[in-house]
Enzyme design. Structure first.
Site, mmCIF file in Angstrom:
data_model
loop_
_atom_site.group_PDB
_atom_site.id
_atom_site.type_symbol
_atom_site.label_atom_id
_atom_site.label_comp_id
_atom_site.label_asym_id
_atom_site.label_seq_id
_atom_site.Cartn_x
_atom_site.Cartn_y
_atom_site.Cartn_z
ATOM 1 N N SER A 73 9.634 1.714 -8.455
ATOM 2 C CA SER A 73 8.468 0.812 -8.603
ATOM 3 C C SER A 73 8.559 -0.395 -7.668
ATOM 4 O O SER A 73 7.527 -0.874 -7.194
ATOM 5 C CB SER A 73 8.312 0.347 -10.051
ATOM 6 N N ASP A 110 8.999 -3.348 -16.555
ATOM 7 C CA ASP A 110 8.089 -2.462 -17.291
ATOM 8 C C ASP A 110 8.352 -0.994 -16.931
ATOM 9 O O ASP A 110 8.327 -0.121 -17.806
ATOM 10 C CB ASP A 110 6.635 -2.821 -16.974
ATOM 11 N N ASP A 112 8.261 -5.646 -3.934
ATOM 12 C CA ASP A 112 7.547 -6.337 -5.023
ATOM 13 C C ASP A 112 8.240 -5.976 -6.342
ATOM 14 O O ASP A 112 8.142 -4.832 -6.803
ATOM 15 C CB ASP A 112 6.076 -5.904 -5.037
HETATM 16 O O1 RIB Z 1 5.744 -7.459 -15.976
HETATM 17 C C1 RIB Z 1 4.673 -7.623 -15.079
HETATM 18 C C2 RIB Z 1 3.438 -7.980 -15.826
HETATM 19 O O2 RIB Z 1 3.614 -9.253 -16.406
HETATM 20 C C3 RIB Z 1 2.204 -8.103 -14.974
HETATM 21 O O3 RIB Z 1 1.504 -6.896 -14.867
HETATM 22 C C4 RIB Z 1 1.413 -9.207 -15.660
HETATM 23 O O4 RIB Z 1 0.211 -8.774 -16.189
HETATM 24 C C5 RIB Z 1 2.342 -9.781 -16.718
HETATM 25 O O5 RIB Z 1 2.039 -9.329 -17.979
#
Ligand code: RIB
Length: 311
Positions: A284, A254, A248
């Site tokens: 992740s 992030d 995933d």
């Molecule tokens: O980068 C992933 C995020 O993008 C998800 O958690 C979703 O909420 C969107 O903001």
């Protein structure tokens, strides 16, 4: 000792379904799994930084609804301070509808920012008391951009370095970019920012040159499974990704940004920080979910130890 940092940005509740393929318009498909949990690029990045050991304050805006309880409970469980989680009844807490392809781990996402489109001057003024003690603040483009602009002004007033994860892409003024220390677009966002298709090293260098001409000091273009292209004032190079099996990829960017923030706050240089951040991304993508897939510092250190032994 690590410096203080802040993440100003989005919190959304992620509603995720795993699917054998992405549906076409008008089609209904049976998915194989549903998961609801905390997300939003800002929150994912703050949690990534926090779990990696950063001294990070998360600032966002949520509703007075059941979804707001998800961020508050998650932060309580992670021992994160919640005093800058602003609440309003003017809208609902934001949410994201996410489809994840079962085989490739790739995703498609629709966000509805809700309260994250309503960050006003009172909210940003409140942030000044946190910002003034920080070395870095990390922003994304999921909240109303005028709020980001005000944060950049406050950051400049207090000599705080601003990092902008330019996701999802939204136009940024030259004035805004001139006050930004570092940007971290992916290939698509880099193209949207510069008009250059990132189809190789030379294209990445040209895109970075254009972005730096606006006053940005460091450009980091994430290249998915290939790693990241980093451009500073004295060096440009690719920092390769760690090869892992992705189940995933949602939130990998992030994890990378939160990891980068944490590493910079510990005084690591840009190159070490990029390698550290790549480790978070690699860890992740091996778990399902976004916020919940961010690794602990112990997992990151063990992973880096193992890969270093094999090199
Ligand atoms: O980068 C992933 C995020 O993008 C998800 O958690 C979703 O909420 C969107 O903001």
């Amino acid at each position: 000792m690590a410096s203080k940092v802040a993440v100003f940005g989005s919190f959304f509740v992620d509603l995720m379904a795993r699917t054998p393929r992405f549906p076409v318009a008008g089609e209904t498909l049976k998915g194989s799994m549903f998961q609801m949990g905390p997300g939003g690029k800002g929150f994912n990045q703050a949690v990534a930084a926090h779990k990696a050991n950063a001294n990070v304050t998360m600032i966002t805006k949520v509703g007075k609804d059941a979804f707001a309880g998800i961020i508050l409970d998650t932060m309580k469980n992670l021992n994160m301070p919640t005093e800058y989680i602003i609440q309003t009844d003017a809208s609902s807490t934001g949410c994201a509808l996410i489809m994840v392809h079962e085989e490739s781990g790739q995703n498609e996402i629709v966000i509805v920012p809700g309260t994250c489109n309503l960050l006003n001057e009172d909210d940003t003024n409140k942030v000044e008391e946190v910002l003034k003690d920080c070395e870095y603040v990390l922003l994304q483009l999921e909240v109303n951009q005028d709020a980001n602009e005000r944060i950049v002004e406050l950051a400049r007033k207090h000599n705080v370095k601003v990092i902008v994860n330019t996701a999802p892409y939204a136009p940024m003024s030259d004035d805004f970019l001139s006050k930004v220390y570092m940007v971290t677009p992916n290939e698509v966002e880099a193209e949207e920012m510069t008009g250059i298709t990132i189809d190789g090293l030379e294209a990445a260098k040209e895109a970075a040159r254009i972005i730096k001409s606006k006053g940005v000091e460091v450009v980091v273009i994430t290249l998915g499974g290939r790693g990241v292209f980093v451009s500073t004032n004295d060096k440009e190079d690719i920092v390769e990704a760690f090869k892992v099996h992705a189940i995933d990829t949602t939130g990998a960017g992030d994890a990378f940004n939160g990891g980068f923030l944490c590493a910079l706050s510990e005084g690591k240089d840009i190159w070490e920080a990029a390698r550290f951040a790549n480790a978070l991304a690699a860890l992740s993508v091996q778990k399902i979910g976004t916020t919940v897939s961010m690794p602990t510092r112990e997992e990151i250190d063990n992973f880096l130890h193992e890969v270093t032994k094999c090199q």
